[in-house]
Scaffold this motif. Sequence first.
Motif, PDB file in Angstrom:
ATOM      1  N   ASN A 217       4.731   1.720   1.680  1.00 49.84           N
ATOM      2  CA  ASN A 217       5.915   2.111   0.917  1.00 49.84           C
ATOM      3  C   ASN A 217       6.602   3.324   1.527  1.00 49.84           C
ATOM      4  O   ASN A 217       7.826   3.363   1.639  1.00 49.84           O
ATOM      5  CB  ASN A 217       5.519   2.422  -0.532  1.00 49.84           C
ATOM      6  CG  ASN A 217       5.575   1.213  -1.441  1.00 49.84           C
ATOM      7  OD1 ASN A 217       6.634   0.838  -1.929  1.00 49.84           O
ATOM      8  ND2 ASN A 217       4.421   0.606  -1.656  1.00 49.84           N
TER       9      ASN A 217
ATOM     10  N   VAL B  77       0.165   0.358  -4.554  1.00 50.46           N
ATOM     11  CA  VAL B  77       0.886   1.216  -5.496  1.00 50.46           C
ATOM     12  C   VAL B  77       0.584   0.848  -6.949  1.00 50.46           C
ATOM     13  O   VAL B  77       0.538   1.719  -7.822  1.00 50.46           O
ATOM     14  CB  VAL B  77       2.407   1.125  -5.223  1.00 50.46           C
ATOM     15  CG1 VAL B  77       3.225   1.660  -6.393  1.00 50.46           C
ATOM     16  CG2 VAL B  77       2.750   1.896  -3.960  1.00 50.46           C
TER      17      VAL B  77
ATOM     18  N   LEU C 252      -1.988   2.932  -8.797  1.00 47.05           N
ATOM     19  CA  LEU C 252      -1.755   4.349  -9.036  1.00 47.05           C
ATOM     20  C   LEU C 252      -1.336   4.605 -10.479  1.00 47.05           C
ATOM     21  O   LEU C 252      -0.822   3.716 -11.164  1.00 47.05           O
ATOM     22  CB  LEU C 252      -0.655   4.873  -8.105  1.00 47.05           C
ATOM     23  CG  LEU C 252      -0.890   4.758  -6.604  1.00 47.05           C
ATOM     24  CD1 LEU C 252       0.328   5.288  -5.846  1.00 47.05           C
ATOM     25  CD2 LEU C 252      -2.146   5.507  -6.182  1.00 47.05           C
TER      26      LEU C 252
ATOM     27  N   MET D  81       0.418  13.151   1.496  1.00 48.45           N
ATOM     28  CA  MET D  81      -0.226  12.955   0.192  1.00 48.45           C
ATOM     29  C   MET D  81      -1.016  14.186  -0.218  1.00 48.45           C
ATOM     30  O   MET D  81      -1.037  14.568  -1.399  1.00 48.45           O
ATOM     31  CB  MET D  81      -1.127  11.718   0.233  1.00 48.45           C
ATOM     32  CG  MET D  81      -0.365  10.405   0.229  1.00 48.45           C
ATOM     33  SD  MET D  81      -1.440   8.955   0.504  1.00 48.45           S
ATOM     34  CE  MET D  81      -2.577   9.093  -0.878  1.00 48.45           C
TER      35      MET D  81
ATOM     36  N   GLN E  91       1.313   9.559 -10.120  1.00 46.33           N
ATOM     37  CA  GLN E  91       1.064   9.374  -8.691  1.00 46.33           C
ATOM     38  C   GLN E  91       2.173   8.543  -8.044  1.00 46.33           C
ATOM     39  O   GLN E  91       2.588   8.813  -6.919  1.00 46.33           O
ATOM     40  CB  GLN E  91      -0.296   8.708  -8.470  1.00 46.33           C
ATOM     41  CG  GLN E  91      -1.485   9.620  -8.753  1.00 46.33           C
ATOM     42  CD  GLN E  91      -2.813   8.887  -8.628  1.00 46.33           C
ATOM     43  OE1 GLN E  91      -2.927   7.696  -8.933  1.00 46.33           O
ATOM     44  NE2 GLN E  91      -3.835   9.595  -8.178  1.00 46.33           N
ATOM     45  N   LYS E  92       2.664   7.543  -8.764  1.00 50.13           N
ATOM     46  CA  LYS E  92       3.788   6.749  -8.262  1.00 50.13           C
ATOM     47  C   LYS E  92       5.024   7.634  -8.100  1.00 50.13           C
ATOM     48  O   LYS E  92       5.752   7.534  -7.108  1.00 50.13           O
ATOM     49  CB  LYS E  92       4.102   5.598  -9.221  1.00 50.13           C
ATOM     50  CG  LYS E  92       3.054   4.504  -9.266  1.00 50.13           C
ATOM     51  CD  LYS E  92       3.461   3.445 -10.289  1.00 50.13           C
ATOM     52  CE  LYS E  92       2.385   2.386 -10.439  1.00 50.13           C
ATOM     53  NZ  LYS E  92       2.753   1.382 -11.486  1.00 50.13           N
TER      54      LYS E  92
ATOM     55  N   ALA F  17       4.668   9.682  -4.995  1.00 58.97           N
ATOM     56  CA  ALA F  17       4.943   8.876  -3.797  1.00 58.97           C
ATOM     57  C   ALA F  17       6.441   8.648  -3.629  1.00 58.97           C
ATOM     58  O   ALA F  17       6.975   8.697  -2.516  1.00 58.97           O
ATOM     59  CB  ALA F  17       4.207   7.543  -3.895  1.00 58.97           C
TER      60      ALA F  17
ATOM     61  N   LYS G 194       0.836  -1.200   0.000  1.00 59.80           N
ATOM     62  CA  LYS G 194       0.000   0.000   0.000  1.00 59.80           C
ATOM     63  C   LYS G 194       0.878   1.260   0.000  1.00 59.80           C
ATOM     64  O   LYS G 194       2.070   1.199   0.299  1.00 59.80           O
ATOM     65  CB  LYS G 194      -0.925  -0.012   1.209  1.00 59.80           C
ATOM     66  CG  LYS G 194      -1.889  -1.202   1.245  1.00 59.80           C
ATOM     67  CD  LYS G 194      -2.719  -1.190   2.498  1.00 59.80           C
ATOM     68  CE  LYS G 194      -3.728  -2.324   2.515  1.00 59.80           C
ATOM     69  NZ  LYS G 194      -3.109  -3.664   2.499  1.00 59.80           N
ATOM     70  N   ILE G 195       0.259   2.395  -0.315  1.00 60.16           N
ATOM     71  CA  ILE G 195       1.007   3.648  -0.370  1.00 60.16           C
ATOM     72  C   ILE G 195       1.690   3.922   0.956  1.00 60.16           C
ATOM     73  O   ILE G 195       2.884   4.200   1.019  1.00 60.16           O
ATOM     74  CB  ILE G 195       0.072   4.828  -0.737  1.00 60.16           C
ATOM     75  CG1 ILE G 195      -0.560   4.613  -2.109  1.00 60.16           C
ATOM     76  CG2 ILE G 195       0.849   6.140  -0.730  1.00 60.16           C
ATOM     77  CD1 ILE G 195      -1.611   5.657  -2.457  1.00 60.16           C
ATOM     78  N   TRP G 196       0.931   3.854   2.045  1.00 60.51           N
ATOM     79  CA  TRP G 196       1.495   4.213   3.344  1.00 60.51           C
ATOM     80  C   TRP G 196       2.607   3.256   3.752  1.00 60.51           C
ATOM     81  O   TRP G 196       3.574   3.651   4.398  1.00 60.51           O
ATOM     82  CB  TRP G 196       0.396   4.260   4.417  1.00 60.51           C
ATOM     83  CG  TRP G 196      -0.118   2.926   4.901  1.00 60.51           C
ATOM     84  CD1 TRP G 196      -1.172   2.221   4.409  1.00 60.51           C
ATOM     85  CD2 TRP G 196       0.410   2.156   5.983  1.00 60.51           C
ATOM     86  NE1 TRP G 196      -1.342   1.049   5.107  1.00 60.51           N
ATOM     87  CE2 TRP G 196      -0.381   0.989   6.088  1.00 60.51           C
ATOM     88  CE3 TRP G 196       1.464   2.335   6.877  1.00 60.51           C
ATOM     89  CZ2 TRP G 196      -0.161   0.000   7.036  1.00 60.51           C
ATOM     90  CZ3 TRP G 196       1.707   1.355   7.837  1.00 60.51           C
ATOM     91  CH2 TRP G 196       0.895   0.198   7.905  1.00 60.51           C
TER      92      TRP G 196
END
Length: 269
Positions: A97, A138, A141, A125, A145-146, A149, A93-95
């Motif tokens: 990473n 990820v 996305l 974000m 967006q990647k 991040a 997930k984003i968080w």
Amino acid sequence: MKNELLRLTSIWTVENNSMLKGADFRICRGESVGLIGGFHSGKRLLMEIVAGTCIPSKGYRFLYGKPVGWGATDGMPKVKHLKKNFGLIGSMKIWENIATYSGEERQFPRIFSPKSMQEKVEHMMAVYGIRADVKTPVDKLTAIQKFAAALMKARLEGVELVLVEDSELEYSVSGFRLMEKLLCLCRDQGMSVMFSGIDMGGFAPLLDRVCLIDAGRIIWEEQAGENFSNKSIFSYGTISAKLNIPVKRLPVDLSCRPSVRIDGAHFSI
């Protein structure tokens, strides 16, 4: 130069089917630069030398305006080379990473606290303009967006120079406004960004400088704001533009050299 981060002068080296023949390159703090070239033009080699993963056979390096030998490790700027998937793990997930960054100063609690971490990443974000749930994998996305991040993670790690190599960003024109926001943040934070690819696509007008590399040498460079001021040409492709480029440092024998032009948003070599 006062704000100069890195300068390479008269770089010579050969690796596989690519080579550099006396290439010169510089980048300043907070500057965004595009390095454009065809296959085997030397752009990947130059990126690796900038990253410090390749030592040339000949040439000079200056860091913060002072000459530094190739074997030196102390006082080096922190460089992050983003390759496949911008250095992110797609299944995470984003968080996850962002929270697993490696840095000297911890911005997240040492004790694993998913809720607290998610809240911090959610705030970041919003600052970076990523409109997605922190629990989004990820892989879901968009390319831009990647990249956003990856910049968040690089910022937490204290990175001074981000290298982005042959990514799908140049084909993500829909992310023009987000890229504009991201590059403005990088300038404000003093973090430099170097892109490498066959072309910069619709993002060319947002860069501070564009360099064209061919046959192992930087043959042309220009401030993007001077020659790429007409955004409708490059970001939307509504006008077909063909411009003659003032080429510098070409080989003496020009009879067999192809012409160099800008065709719309693309360099033709």
